[in-house]
Design a protein around this motif. Structure first.
Motif, short mmCIF file in Angstrom:
data_model
loop_
_atom_site.label_atom_id
_atom_site.label_comp_id
_atom_site.label_asym_id
_atom_site.label_seq_id
_atom_site.Cartn_x
_atom_site.Cartn_y
_atom_site.Cartn_z
N GLU B 388 0.79 -1.01 -0.12
CA GLU B 388 -0.07 -0.07 0.01
C GLU B 388 0.92 1.34 0.10
O GLU B 388 1.80 1.32 0.76
N ALA B 389 0.34 2.10 -0.75
CA ALA B 389 1.16 3.37 -1.02
C ALA B 389 0.71 4.40 0.19
O ALA B 389 -0.33 4.17 0.70
N ASP B 390 1.51 5.42 0.67
CA ASP B 390 1.18 6.53 1.40
C ASP B 390 1.28 7.83 0.46
O ASP B 390 1.77 7.76 -0.49
N ARG B 391 0.94 8.95 1.35
CA ARG B 391 0.98 10.22 0.44
C ARG B 391 2.40 10.94 0.58
O ARG B 391 2.52 11.77 0.21
N LEU B 392 3.17 10.09 1.31
CA LEU B 392 4.61 10.89 1.40
C LEU B 392 5.70 10.14 0.80
O LEU B 392 6.13 10.70 -0.18
N LEU B 393 6.18 9.04 1.30
CA LEU B 393 7.15 8.31 0.46
C LEU B 393 7.13 6.86 0.14
O LEU B 393 7.76 6.43 -0.75
N VAL B 394 6.26 6.23 0.94
CA VAL B 394 6.03 4.96 0.65
C VAL B 394 5.42 4.38 -0.54
O VAL B 394 4.41 5.02 -1.06
N HIS B 395 5.79 3.73 -1.54
CA HIS B 395 5.61 3.58 -2.87
C HIS B 395 4.85 2.38 -2.91
O HIS B 395 5.40 1.15 -2.07
N ALA B 396 3.64 1.94 -3.80
CA ALA B 396 3.00 0.75 -3.78
C ALA B 396 4.04 -0.28 -4.24
O ALA B 396 3.77 -1.64 -3.97
N ASP B 397 4.93 0.03 -5.14
CA ASP B 397 5.74 -0.89 -5.89
C ASP B 397 6.90 -1.30 -4.54
O ASP B 397 7.72 -0.18 -4.29
N ARG B 398 7.10 -2.37 -4.01
CA ARG B 398 7.98 -2.60 -3.05
C ARG B 398 9.37 -3.05 -3.57
O ARG B 398 10.18 -3.45 -2.71
N ASN B 399 9.71 -3.32 -4.83
CA ASN B 399 10.89 -3.37 -5.47
C ASN B 399 11.55 -2.04 -5.43
O ASN B 399 11.15 -1.18 -5.76
N PRO B 400 12.61 -2.27 -5.22
CA PRO B 400 13.50 -0.80 -5.35
C PRO B 400 14.01 -0.60 -6.95
O PRO B 400 14.39 0.32 -7.23
N ASN B 401 13.81 -1.70 -7.85
CA ASN B 401 14.26 -1.41 -9.07
C ASN B 401 13.47 -2.07 -10.41
O ASN B 401 13.78 -2.70 -11.15
N SER B 402 12.08 -1.99 -10.11
CA SER B 402 11.07 -2.60 -10.98
C SER B 402 11.54 -1.86 -12.26
O SER B 402 11.35 -2.18 -13.35
N GLN B 403 11.77 -0.61 -12.30
CA GLN B 403 11.94 0.35 -13.35
C GLN B 403 13.31 -0.13 -14.12
O GLN B 403 13.29 -0.35 -15.52
N GLY B 404 14.48 -0.53 -13.43
CA GLY B 404 15.50 -1.41 -14.09
C GLY B 404 15.13 -2.69 -14.81
O GLY B 404 15.73 -2.92 -15.69
N ALA B 405 14.41 -3.32 -14.09
CA ALA B 405 13.95 -4.63 -14.65
C ALA B 405 13.16 -4.37 -16.10
O ALA B 405 13.39 -5.32 -17.11
N ARG B 406 12.55 -3.34 -15.98
CA ARG B 406 11.67 -3.07 -17.42
C ARG B 406 12.82 -2.62 -18.36
O ARG B 406 12.94 -2.93 -19.62
N LEU B 407 13.36 -1.31 -17.98
CA LEU B 407 14.32 -0.98 -18.97
C LEU B 407 15.47 -1.76 -19.61
O LEU B 407 15.87 -1.51 -20.56
N THR B 408 15.99 -2.92 -18.51
CA THR B 408 17.04 -3.74 -18.98
C THR B 408 16.22 -4.65 -19.81
O THR B 408 17.01 -5.40 -20.31
N GLY B 409 15.11 -4.85 -20.02
CA GLY B 409 14.29 -5.82 -20.93
C GLY B 409 14.26 -7.04 -20.21
O GLY B 409 13.72 -8.21 -20.88
N ILE B 410 14.67 -7.33 -18.93
CA ILE B 410 14.56 -8.78 -18.13
C ILE B 410 12.95 -8.96 -17.84
O ILE B 410 12.61 -10.22 -18.00
N ALA B 411 12.29 -7.85 -17.67
CA ALA B 411 10.98 -8.18 -16.99
C ALA B 411 9.85 -8.51 -18.09
O ALA B 411 10.13 -8.06 -19.20
#
Lengths: 475, 561
Positions: B388-411
């Motif tokens: 669950e995300a909050d309005r301050l810092l906690v993101h719903a995505d609990r992986n630190p690097n989902s974007q990296g997984a997307r951008l490198t093409g592994i995901a």
């Protein structure tokens, strides 16, 4: 022969004068309001047109009225600072927190002539386009709050208040808010915080000047009870006429509260600057002098926070004559005209108009300890110098009055006090708690030193091996 | 707000004005963003001094909090151009502008600057006021530095060096206030140490939105407390320990654990969600003692959540995987195991290998895994992890690097979409070799029954789990604190982190052994270090084009998503 000049207190204390609306109306009450609401716009020689409210503000400016709460700030100037272009509502608050020790003038008005205050308040609200106003009354004035609420009900029922006042189209509502017993709630921004339901921590200025960011961050005027009553008389007689009462730059009347070791303590309304401190204390028309066999020791001229005067003190005072020329005169303390400027020129202030007289029966050290105890208890604790300094001074004085004194305590106290005032604190409480200590210790240093020396001598006799001056070690 | 590296927004003309700080003229913006709303508000003296690289001592002021103005430590003297009756500036005989010095000092934290203003931060009067304030703050302070956790990073101590007196002249009894107050599950309060600056109150009220703290009692007896009957337990409470300038608020987790001057500070990142809060890791002798947030206004300001901050103990767990293993007990040591693994993978027919990577791996590792996948013709994916995300810092995505997984093409698209296909492939027998990095796939649809059907199960992980238990090849990896690398946060900010502690046993940074494995498979020479690897990745992965390890700096760089 100096005499009282009763304007605000004209009917107060007259036999049969009661705080209800009927009585007020029988004495010409709300006539000024009626006239003010009916004022047509006036065109000035320069072509500008002043609306009714603008004319009222102009009269108050011309009157030279200075705030009666303590600071003596120009009322007209205060009103002129109000941000009228913000689009936000403008609030007016009547400061009825009367808390300065020695002051008991506003309560005379509230308890005995509440409608006069309301009329002044309604006029001030009308002049400033205020539609919601508050009376912040100190919690201890329980009966006063009841009287005011009754007066508000009467005024509402008679259409002096509420919607479309007297058919003028002007709406105003006034609420009474009771404080919970804190001196600092009399400080205007502390009062505003308290009114907002928070701890009465005074606000920092800048940015929170009430005229711009006051109650609920809206432009706000905070005026003292007596000031608002004066507004009524200014509107009734015209600002220029009012300015003829009193002395230049110290216009109108002031209600002076005389307490302490005089024969006739009480409240006296005077023309500002037309009566001297000596007359106020000694004349049969006022304080009536000291008791048999007593001599004057000290005078606190403007509430317990004002710097003390020592009997016999002399001051070089610069004064402007009627011709505008400045002359310097040397005056004894009893010859000081009681007004704003002279008392400031003599190094103190007339503050809330409370004169506390101390004769030779009073122990000066005990008196200061009492004052310091009060300010230590009333410091809000928000900013460092006042929070820590006020309690430190009170503790030192407690020690000095309970056998733990030292010869050096006078200097010790002065050095603590010197670190508090002069803009080091958020509000003027820093001055209020340190000025008495600075002035008492400076002017009566021999008494403080003697007290400490006596304690030291006694301790030395009792405990030959005492190592620390306080008889104990300090971490 | 992500700012693209190569696209500069049209620079709005910044309105500036000139002031003098201690005699030196500086040009500063007339307005600066409000710490909460971001709206332009008049620049204050303390900000102007900061821009002039003059530090004004302070306790209650914090650049990310509303101004309170209560400590009075930042009092300065100042002057403004003197105006004649015509409202025009008066000039000195030498033609310079005449300055009217204010008779009263002003608090630098709240006083706006004006054109031509002169600020004096170093006069005898200013020094005397600071000494006065410091003395007042210390008279009732317990002076228990030897047992205080703040010692070493305490503003009272620091300013005592500059403005303190060697001896106290205070001979009265001190005010006593509550000690060891249990404010909430993570915070202990010592009211006697508190200097009532209200930073914590303003933080939790104005930043977090939890009006939980306040002051009770009067004057010298003012006492900080939590709302009666309610624990101070929001997810950001530990930030109050950071911003507390003294040792009043302490972290139950860090309390009495280590003197701060022994801690080595390493710039790193929090891995508990996709926000990528910047942190400092405090460690000593290969043991981590605490995380504290590191300021990055593009990401986390000065804050981090309690959950992320305390999520470090696992790194030092006793059951960490520390031994590299092959399918047979005789196969020991990295070179032997990797040689054997290279042989196995080289022999694997195209399409018979699948890779499940973790979005907790670094960009470089995911890039290498992606490269490995392409070389083997493997089906690849990564595991989504949501909360669950909050309005301050906690993101719903609990992986630190989902974007990296997307951008490198592994995901897969979306992340995790291929997991079912991989399970299907194993079940159907087409996939004979599975490479798993940092995930327990038995909890993501590839159960032990499927894993036992595999010919080769290659697993790299940090802690033991059901998947590592079944691995034929077990390659112990490193926590982020034990290696260097980069993550790409949810908003596309590529940020690097540094190595704080050594890994134990055989454990080795994944990027390092992946490089060795790949060079064995391809015959290409292996690259030297993380910088070169990052730069190579930047050249090959379109999303990272133009980036350079060095240019990432401490605050990272945003890439368009």
């Amino acid at each position: 022969m100096p005499q009282e000049y009763r304007q605000i207190l004209k009917f107060v204390d007259q036999p049969g004068y009661t705080p209800d609306l009927d009585c007020y109306l029988r004495h010409g009450g709300y006539e000024t309001l009626k006239k003010a609401l009916a004022l047509p716009p006036r065109t000035l020689p320069d072509g500008r047109t002043l609306s009714g409210p603008e004319q009222l503000r102009e009269e108050v400016r011309l009157s030279g009225l200075r705030g009666r709460g303590g600071a003596g700030f120009s009322c007209g100037l205060k009103w002129s600072f109000v941000d009228r272009k913000s689009g936000k509502p403008i609030y007016l608050i009547c400061n009825a927190d009367e808390s300065e020790p020695g002051t008991f003038k506003d309560r005379q008005i509230i308890y005995k002539d509440p409608h006069q205050m309301l009329e002044g308040m309604i006029l001030a609200c009308y002049a400033n386009d205020v539609h919601l106003a508050y009376i912040y009354i100190r919690g201890e004035f329980i009966e006063g709050a009841r009287i005011l609420n009754r007066a508000l009900q009467e005024a509402r029922a008679a259409h002096y208040l509420g919607r479309n006042i007297l058919g003028s189209g002007y709406d105003l509502e006034i609420h009474v808010h009771r404080g919970a017993g804190a001196y600092i709630c009399g400080e205007e921004t502390g009062l505003i915080e308290s009114l907002e339901g928070k701890r009465a921590y005074p606000r920092i200025k800048p940015p929170y000047f009430p005229a711009v960011l006051g109650l609920y961050n809206c432009p706000t005027i905070v005026n003292n009870v007596e000031t608002l009553c004066a507004v009524k008389h200014i509107v009734a007689m015209g600002g220029a006429e009012y300015a003829k009462i009193g002395t230049p730059n110290n216009t109108g009347t002031r209600i002076v509260c005389i307490s302490g070791t005089v024969r006739k303590p009480g409240y006296y309304e005077i023309e500002t600057g037309k009566v001297t401190l000596g007359e106020l204390i000694l004349d049969p028309a006022f304080g009536g002098g000291l008791r048999e066999g007593r001599t004057l020791q000290a005078i606190i001229p403007g509430g317990s926070s004002a710097k003390v005067f020592k009997a016999g003190e002399r001051f070089k005072i610069k004064r402007k004559g009627p011709d505008g020329k400045e002359t310097e005169a040397e005056l004894g303390v009893l010859d000081l005209p009681y007004d704003f400027d002279t008392i400031i020129a003599a190094g103190s202030m007339s503050g809330s108009g409370a004169i506390i007289v101390l004769d030779d029966s009073v122990d000066i050290v005990e008196a200061l300890a009492n004052i310091a105890e009060f300010y230590a208890h009333e410091s809000c604790g928000q900013c460092t110098p006042c929070r820590e300094g006020s309690l430190w001074m009170a503790k030192a004085l407690r020690r000095l009055t309970h056998g733990g004194g030292r010869k050096t305590d006078a200097d010790y106290l002065a050095r603590i006090a010197d670190n508090i005032p002069g803009g080091r604190t958020i509000c003027a409480f820093g001055e209020a708690c340190s000025w008495p200590v600075q002035s008492f210790v400076a002017k009566f240093k021999d008494q403080f030193v003697a007290r400490g020396a006596a304690d030291e001598a006694r301790r030395l006799a009792n405990t030959p091996n005492a190592e620390s001056p306080t008889g104990k070690t300090n971490a | 707000m992500p700012d693209a590296p190569n696209i500069q927004p049209p620079a709005a003309p910044v309105e500036t004005l000139k002031v003098k700080v201690d005699g030196r003229e500086v040009e500063v913006p007339r307005f600066m963003p409000d710490p909460l709303s971001g709206k332009p508000v008049p620049t204050t003296m303390i900000q102007a001094c900061e821009l002039a690289q003059v530090t004004v001592p302070h306790y209650c002021y914090h650049p990310k909090l509303p101004v309170s103005g209560n400590c009075r430590m930042c009092l300065v003297e100042f002057g403004t151009p003197a105006l004649g009756p015509d409202r025009k500036p008066l000039l000195n005989p030498d033609g310079s502008v005449k300055i009217a010095k204010s008779p009263r000092p002003a608090i630098a934290c709240a006083t706006p600057i004006s054109p031509g203003m002169e600020i004096y931060t170093n006069t005898p009067a200013v020094k005397q006021m600071r000494e006065g304030v410091l003395e007042f703050l210390l008279i009732n302070h317990p002076l228990d530095c030897p047992i205080c956790d703040q010692a070493g990073e305490c503003k009272l101590q620091e300013y005592s060096v500059d403005y303190g007196q060697a001896e106290s002249r205070f001979v009265e009894p001190k005010v006593h206030k509550p000690k060891r107050v249990d404010l909430g599950p993570r915070i202990v309060l010592d009211d006697e140490r508190c200097i009532l600056c209200t930073r914590c109150i303003r933080f939790t009220r104005d930043v977090v939105g939890d009006d939980a703290l306040g002051i009770v009692n009067r004057g010298g007896y003012n006492t900080l407390t939590a709302y009666p009957g309610r624990p101070f337990d929001n997810n950001y409470t530990l930030n109050t320990v950071d911003i507390c300038p003294v040792g009043a608020l302490t972290s139950k987790d860090f309390r009495f654990q280590m003197r701060v001057w022994f801690l080595k500070e390493t710039k790193s990142l929090c891995t508990s969600c996709a926000t990528g809060c910047n942190i400092l890791i405090g460690s000593r002798e290969e043991k981590i003692y605490r995380y504290v947030p590191r300021q990055n206004d593009a990401v986390n300001s000065c804050w981090m959540c309690d959950a992320g901050r305390l999520n470090y103990q696992w790194i030092g767990r006793e059951d960490r995987l520390t031994e590299v293993r092959g399918p047979t007990p005789e196969l020991r040591g990295w070179s032997a195991v990797l040689r054997e693994l290279t042989r196995v993978l080289a022999a694997a027919p195209t399409g018979s290998v699948a890779i499940v990577a973790s979005a907790r791996q670094t960009n470089e590792e995911l890039y290498l895994l992606s490269k490995l996948g392409r070389k083997l013709g493997a089906l690849t994916d990564s595991v989504p992890r949501l909360g669950e995300a909050d309005r301050l810092l906690v993101h719903a995505d609990r992986n630190p690097n989902s974007q990296g997984a997307r951008l490198t093409g592994i995901a897969g698209e979306p992340l995790g979409a291929n997991l079912a296909r991989i399970a299907e492939g194993i079940r159907g027998g087409t996939i004979r070799t599975l490479i798993v990095f940092g995930e327990d796939v038995t909890r993501h649809g590839i159960g032990a029954d499927l894993l036992s059907k595999l010919e080769h199960l290659v697993v790299s992980d940090i802690l033991p789990n059901a998947t590592t238990a079944l691995a034929h090849y077990l390659l112990p990896g490193c926590a982020h604190a034990e290696k260097r690398g980069t993550f790409t946060n949810a908003k596309g900010r590529v940020q690097k982190f540094m190595k704080a502690v050594e890994a134990r046993g055989d454990a080795r940074a994944e990027w390092d052994f992946l490089l060795e494995l790949l060079s064995g498979l391809t015959g290409e020479k292996r690259w030297a270090g993380i910088e070169a690897l990052f730069n190579l990745m930047a050249a090959e992965v379109p999303a990272f084009r133009g980036l350079e390890w060095k240019a990432l700096g401490d605050a990272g760089v945003s890439v368009p998503l």
